[in-house]
Enzyme design. Sequence first.
Site, PDB file in Angstrom:
ATOM      1  N   HIS A   1       0.815  -1.222   0.000  1.00  0.00           N
ATOM      2  CA  HIS A   1       0.000   0.000   0.000  1.00  0.00           C
ATOM      3  C   HIS A   1       0.846   1.267   0.000  1.00  0.00           C
ATOM      4  CE1 HIS A   1      -4.109  -1.686   0.685  1.00  0.00           C
ATOM      5  NE2 HIS A   1      -3.362  -2.746   0.972  1.00  0.00           N
TER       6      HIS A   1
ATOM      7  N   ASP B   1       3.617   9.544  -0.747  1.00  0.00           N
ATOM      8  CA  ASP B   1       2.442   8.774  -0.338  1.00  0.00           C
ATOM      9  C   ASP B   1       2.167   7.703  -1.380  1.00  0.00           C
ATOM     10  OD1 ASP B   1       0.133   8.107   1.160  1.00  0.00           O
ATOM     11  OD2 ASP B   1      -0.323  10.214   1.503  1.00  0.00           O
TER      12      ASP B   1
HETATM   13  P1  ADQ Z   1      -2.946   6.246   4.795  1.00  0.00           P
HETATM   14  O1  ADQ Z   1      -1.533   6.645   5.006  1.00  0.00           O
HETATM   15  O2  ADQ Z   1      -3.720   6.074   6.024  1.00  0.00           O
HETATM   16  O3  ADQ Z   1      -3.066   4.935   3.903  1.00  0.00           O
HETATM   17  P2  ADQ Z   1      -4.841   7.624   2.909  1.00  0.00           P
HETATM   18  O4  ADQ Z   1      -4.711   6.920   1.622  1.00  0.00           O
HETATM   19  O5  ADQ Z   1      -5.048   9.090   2.740  1.00  0.00           O
HETATM   20  O6  ADQ Z   1      -3.584   7.449   3.874  1.00  0.00           O
HETATM   21  O7  ADQ Z   1      -6.095   7.017   3.640  1.00  0.00           O
HETATM   22  C1  ADQ Z   1      -6.536   7.515   4.852  1.00  0.00           C
HETATM   23  C2  ADQ Z   1      -8.007   7.156   5.079  1.00  0.00           C
HETATM   24  O8  ADQ Z   1      -8.340   7.457   6.429  1.00  0.00           O
HETATM   25  C3  ADQ Z   1      -8.956   7.972   4.195  1.00  0.00           C
HETATM   26  O9  ADQ Z   1     -10.030   7.187   3.808  1.00  0.00           O
HETATM   27  C4  ADQ Z   1      -9.399   9.098   5.122  1.00  0.00           C
HETATM   28  O10 ADQ Z   1     -10.685   9.617   4.883  1.00  0.00           O
HETATM   29  C5  ADQ Z   1      -9.341   8.452   6.482  1.00  0.00           C
HETATM   30  N1  ADQ Z   1      -8.983   9.491   7.469  1.00  0.00           N
HETATM   31  C6  ADQ Z   1      -7.856  10.201   7.527  1.00  0.00           C
HETATM   32  N2  ADQ Z   1      -7.913  11.102   8.531  1.00  0.00           N
HETATM   33  C7  ADQ Z   1      -9.119  10.955   9.092  1.00  0.00           C
HETATM   34  C8  ADQ Z   1      -9.795  11.609  10.181  1.00  0.00           C
HETATM   35  N3  ADQ Z   1      -9.254  12.615  10.848  1.00  0.00           N
HETATM   36  N4  ADQ Z   1     -11.006  11.175  10.500  1.00  0.00           N
HETATM   37  C9  ADQ Z   1     -11.582  10.182   9.808  1.00  0.00           C
HETATM   38  N5  ADQ Z   1     -11.006   9.548   8.776  1.00  0.00           N
HETATM   39  C10 ADQ Z   1      -9.795   9.927   8.433  1.00  0.00           C
HETATM   40  C11 ADQ Z   1      -2.158   3.974   3.339  1.00  0.00           C
HETATM   41  C12 ADQ Z   1      -1.061   4.560   2.448  1.00  0.00           C
HETATM   42  C13 ADQ Z   1      -1.699   5.404   1.330  1.00  0.00           C
HETATM   43  C14 ADQ Z   1      -2.684   4.555   0.540  1.00  0.00           C
HETATM   44  C15 ADQ Z   1      -3.657   3.846   1.476  1.00  0.00           C
HETATM   45  C16 ADQ Z   1      -4.529   2.856   0.724  1.00  0.00           C
HETATM   46  O11 ADQ Z   1      -0.160   5.341   3.202  1.00  0.00           O
HETATM   47  O12 ADQ Z   1      -0.700   5.930   0.464  1.00  0.00           O
HETATM   48  O13 ADQ Z   1      -3.408   5.390  -0.339  1.00  0.00           O
HETATM   49  O14 ADQ Z   1      -2.967   3.137   2.489  1.00  0.00           O
HETATM   50  O15 ADQ Z   1      -3.782   1.939  -0.004  1.00  0.00           O
END
Ligand code: ADQ
Length: 442
Positions: free
Chosen positions: A157, A351
């Site tokens: 991921h 990311d």
């Molecule tokens: P993350 O590093 O966690 O994921 P991201 O892809 O942005 O980053 O996903 C975060 C998820 O958590 C989103 O669905 C978001 O809405 C939710 N989220 C974040 N902050 C929040 C908050 N304050 N309250 C509620 N929900 C919140 C890892 C990798 C990424 C990759 C994903 C999926 O680091 O690069 O895109 O996995 O593969």
Amino acid sequence: MARLVIVSNRVPAARGRAQLAGGLAVALKDAIAERETLWFGWSGREVKTEPAEKPHARKIGGVQFATIDLSQSQYSGFYVGFCNTMLWPLLHGRVGQAVFRRDERDSYIAVNAFYARALKTVLKPADTVWVHDYQLIPCGLALRDLGVKNRIGFFLHIPFPPPFLFDTLPQGEALLRSFAAYDVIGLQTQDDADHLNQCFVRAGIEARAEAFPIGIDPESFARAAAKAEGTEDQTRLEESLSGRALILGVDRLDYTKGLPERFRGFAQLLRRYPEHLGQVTFLQIAPVSRDDVAQYRALKRELDALVGRINGEFAEFDYAPLRYLNTAIQRETLAGFHRRAQVGLVTPLRDGMNLVAKEYVAAQDPERPGVLVLSRFAGAASAMTGAVLVNPFDPDEIADALDLALRMDVTDRKARWRTMDAAVKASTAAIWAKGFLERLEK
Ligand code: ADQ
């Protein structure tokens, strides 16, 4: 159809939660709905004694779960240590933040072998196995060592760095070799796949990584955003803004997300474009994560101080430009906040994909969409041609992009948004899961 066995370190049923929640559960929703599924992983519990190899079984929402506990020393060596103090920074290219300890690496290998032994007790010969993420890279090889012949796929991921950075991992070749146990190796972007393939070629390893970009469920997120209008939270936000423009950031509190640079970028906007002073509010939602890792605690202290300095410099007695929260917000509420925001500010230093960028796009009102300001180093950037792309290391570039976004007229915003909306809809979570599984079961 063969039973699907998902293997991930965190499982959505951990710690007694009664519902399927969490990013991966959302992404795999369709795949789970259409076939028998077993989800295997860590229970979320640390125990004082040697944990049992027989998994705990439970069933939630049609999915069978099998979880195992970790001992406190496994948790600190494997998870806090090698996973989050070595592999996480290394694979994001942040070599300076990575700390290698041989005992923690050994714990990583041992815990993966432990996962494999426990998994084998519940595995059937025809199962399709899909292993997820950097915590479990050697799990496939450990399964093969136990004689498992099933189809096994792996998806990373997070990013994979170019060989000259990966080389800094001591004895990294052993980790590379363990990839070869998988039938399919998926990464988020072609760049990531190319980096890993370059490492394979140099080490003479016969394996091949491919790109399978992950996405979201845009229809359901758009529905949630539209439904949020008129709710109590949405009304409270609206009233508190007193007609000001809203810039929104939503991230786990993690040093790869570029938060200090982003805050400095916002300060530069107010300093260099003072016409925005009093006219704009920046809301950053950043729930604390991994606070048992020293680097994360240091980041929190840095941000606490930075927020104080910025508000101290620019606030008026009736206006604080920067609002900063360390709590998680419900998905539905969040969708509504995205829709209200004129600017979605997503500036990770690196990311894998970044789903928040896609969620911001999905949540917009097609008649008056906002502008996405996006780091060129997020996996999502390659498809988001309508975003205002920035180098997240330069606060002045962030300030210029924010100024541009805040002044952009609706015709321009619509044109940019349409291309992004099409990209988000062309690469959803469902398409990602289906594409990977089809490749694995071919
Ligand atoms: P993350 O590093 O966690 O994921 P991201 O892809 O942005 O980053 O996903 C975060 C998820 O958590 C989103 O669905 C978001 O809405 C939710 N989220 C974040 N902050 C929040 C908050 N304050 N309250 C509620 N929900 C919140 C890892 C990798 C990424 C990759 C994903 C999926 O680091 O690069 O895109 O996995 O593969």
